[in-house]
Write a protein that holds these residues in place. Structure first.
Motif, short mmCIF file in Angstrom:
data_model
loop_
_atom_site.label_atom_id
_atom_site.label_comp_id
_atom_site.label_asym_id
_atom_site.label_seq_id
_atom_site.Cartn_x
_atom_site.Cartn_y
_atom_site.Cartn_z
N GLY A 1 12.96 0.18 4.28
CA GLY A 1 12.26 0.91 5.34
C GLY A 1 10.87 0.36 5.59
O GLY A 1 10.41 0.30 6.73
N VAL A 2 10.21 -0.08 4.51
CA VAL A 2 8.90 -0.72 4.66
C VAL A 2 9.02 -2.01 5.46
O VAL A 2 8.18 -2.32 6.31
CB VAL A 2 8.30 -1.00 3.26
N VAL A 3 10.09 -2.77 5.19
CA VAL A 3 10.30 -4.02 5.93
C VAL A 3 10.58 -3.73 7.41
O VAL A 3 10.09 -4.44 8.29
CB VAL A 3 11.46 -4.82 5.31
N VAL A 4 11.36 -2.68 7.68
CA VAL A 4 11.62 -2.28 9.07
C VAL A 4 10.30 -1.95 9.76
O VAL A 4 10.04 -2.38 10.90
CB VAL A 4 12.57 -1.07 9.12
N THR A 5 9.45 -1.19 9.07
CA THR A 5 8.16 -0.82 9.65
C THR A 5 7.32 -2.07 9.96
O THR A 5 6.66 -2.14 11.01
CB THR A 5 7.39 0.09 8.68
N HIS B 1 0.84 -1.21 0.00
CA HIS B 1 0.00 0.00 0.00
C HIS B 1 0.87 1.26 0.00
O HIS B 1 0.62 2.21 -0.75
CB HIS B 1 -0.90 -0.06 1.24
N PHE B 2 1.91 1.25 0.82
CA PHE B 2 2.82 2.40 0.89
C PHE B 2 3.63 2.54 -0.40
O PHE B 2 3.79 3.66 -0.93
CB PHE B 2 3.77 2.22 2.08
N LEU B 3 4.11 1.44 -0.95
CA LEU B 3 4.93 1.50 -2.16
C LEU B 3 4.12 1.99 -3.36
O LEU B 3 4.65 2.68 -4.24
CB LEU B 3 5.55 0.14 -2.45
N ALA C 1 19.27 6.43 -7.87
CA ALA C 1 17.83 6.16 -7.81
C ALA C 1 17.55 4.74 -7.34
O ALA C 1 16.62 4.50 -6.56
CB ALA C 1 17.19 6.40 -9.18
N LEU C 2 18.38 3.80 -7.78
CA LEU C 2 18.22 2.41 -7.35
C LEU C 2 18.46 2.28 -5.84
O LEU C 2 17.72 1.58 -5.13
CB LEU C 2 19.17 1.51 -8.12
N ALA C 3 19.49 2.97 -5.35
CA ALA C 3 19.77 2.94 -3.92
C ALA C 3 18.64 3.58 -3.13
O ALA C 3 18.25 3.10 -2.05
CB ALA C 3 21.09 3.66 -3.62
N SER C 4 18.08 4.67 -3.65
CA SER C 4 16.95 5.32 -2.98
C SER C 4 15.75 4.37 -2.91
O SER C 4 15.08 4.27 -1.88
CB SER C 4 16.57 6.60 -3.74
N SER C 5 15.50 3.65 -4.00
CA SER C 5 14.41 2.69 -4.01
C SER C 5 14.63 1.61 -2.96
O SER C 5 13.70 1.22 -2.23
CB SER C 5 14.28 2.04 -5.40
#
Length: 302
Positions: A168-172, A117-119, A158-162
């Motif tokens: 970060g989603v996994v951490v959440t 949902h966030f992605l 950009a790949l690193a930012s992705s």
């Protein structure tokens, strides 16, 4: 209208954070209705129902703004096909995002579905920014303003930012803020995932710093400004991330960190689009042969 669409999509991430951080993820326990008998929240749902239903209402606002963007792009003369396509992409993405949001409710806030949902919000933000950016440029084929090696470095950044955002989603999904007291977590070690996330953040900072210096070295001021802006956002976001980790994830800082994630991704897309430019389309000039040819009805002197 395009700027309003971009801002509204970022605002949806913040209100989504409010839903999760106040344990209101199941404030409306079903979807598409809020309760089994009502599409709107009821007094029995309390404040959690108000927060969850408010987030759903913002989705409606997003759709209205996106529809206005599409109509504006369609009615524009001369019509610009790229703007029509981008505005249609944003418009169609919002109902899709709503469906995924409904699935998160129906799966009792499964952390992997919540992450998707966030992605999807990140994808909509990228499309909305591209639409807004298109209003400041022409429709000719893109011309890159930096050499090929720097285009590769931009892509790597950009790949690193992705990767930072995905991890970060996994951490959440492993942390305590699940959106509801009974929601499951993904079962991963929060400390280990957070460390991997931090390592990627350091990589992203290094790449962005290198990108800014490289753009300055080749005298590319527009990409350099975009890279510097991204670097400042990343440093601010990193500071918030470290403080929230060592202060045991206070709600206000987690919400700020989610806003920061949206801004990091927006800045990343801005850098990607800043390395090329598009001129306005011009009318095709007649060829020399056409310019000197004799009109068919012109009398010819022998």
């Amino acid at each position: 209208m395009a700027l309003a669409s971009l801002i509204a999509n970022i605002a949806l991430v913040v209100t989504g954070a409010a839903v999760r951080l106040t344990d209101s993820g199941l404030g409306c326990p079903t979807w598409p209705k809020c309760t089994g008998a009502s599409y709107t929240t009821t007094s029995a749902m309390g404040v959690h129902g108000v927060i969850e239903f408010g987030n759903r209402l913002l989705g409606v606002v997003l759709f209205v703004v996106a529809l206005a963007c599409f109509i504006s792009a369609w009615r524009q003369r001369p019509r610009r096909p790229r703007q029509v396509r981008l505005s249609l992409l944003v418009l169609l993405g919002i109902p899709g995002q709503g469906v995924v949001g409904g699935i998160t409710v129906l799966t009792d806030l499964n952390p992997w579905v919540v992450g998707l949902h966030f992605l999807l919000s990140m994808a909509l933000i990228a499309a909305a920014y591209a639409l807004w950016h298109s209003t400041t440029e022409g429709d000719a084929e893109p011309i890159y303003v930096v050499p090929r090696p720097l285009r590769h470095l931009t892509a790597a950044t950009a790949l690193a930012s992705s990767a930072v955002i995905v991890l970060g989603v996994v951490v959440t999904g492993s942390g305590p803020h699940s959106g509801d007291n009974g929601a499951k977590r993904n079962g991963l070690d929060p400390a280990a995932i957070a460390q991997a996330h931090a390592d990627l953040v350091f990589l992203l900072l290094g790449l962005t710093l290198g990108l800014w210096l490289a753009f300055r070295a080749v005298n590319a001021p527009v990409p350099a400004r975009a890279a510097l802006t991204l670097l400042v956002i990343e440093l601010s976001q990193g500071l918030i991330g470290f403080v929230q980790y060592f202060t045991h994830l206070p709600v206000a800082l987690v919400a700020a960190h989610m806003l920061g994630a949206s801004l990091v991704w927006t800045g990343t897309v801005a850098v990607l689009l800043a390395i090329r430019t598009r001129a306005a389309l011009t009318a095709v000039s007649p060829s020399p042969e056409q310019a000197v040819s004799t009109p068919a009805n012109t009398p010819v002197s022998l």
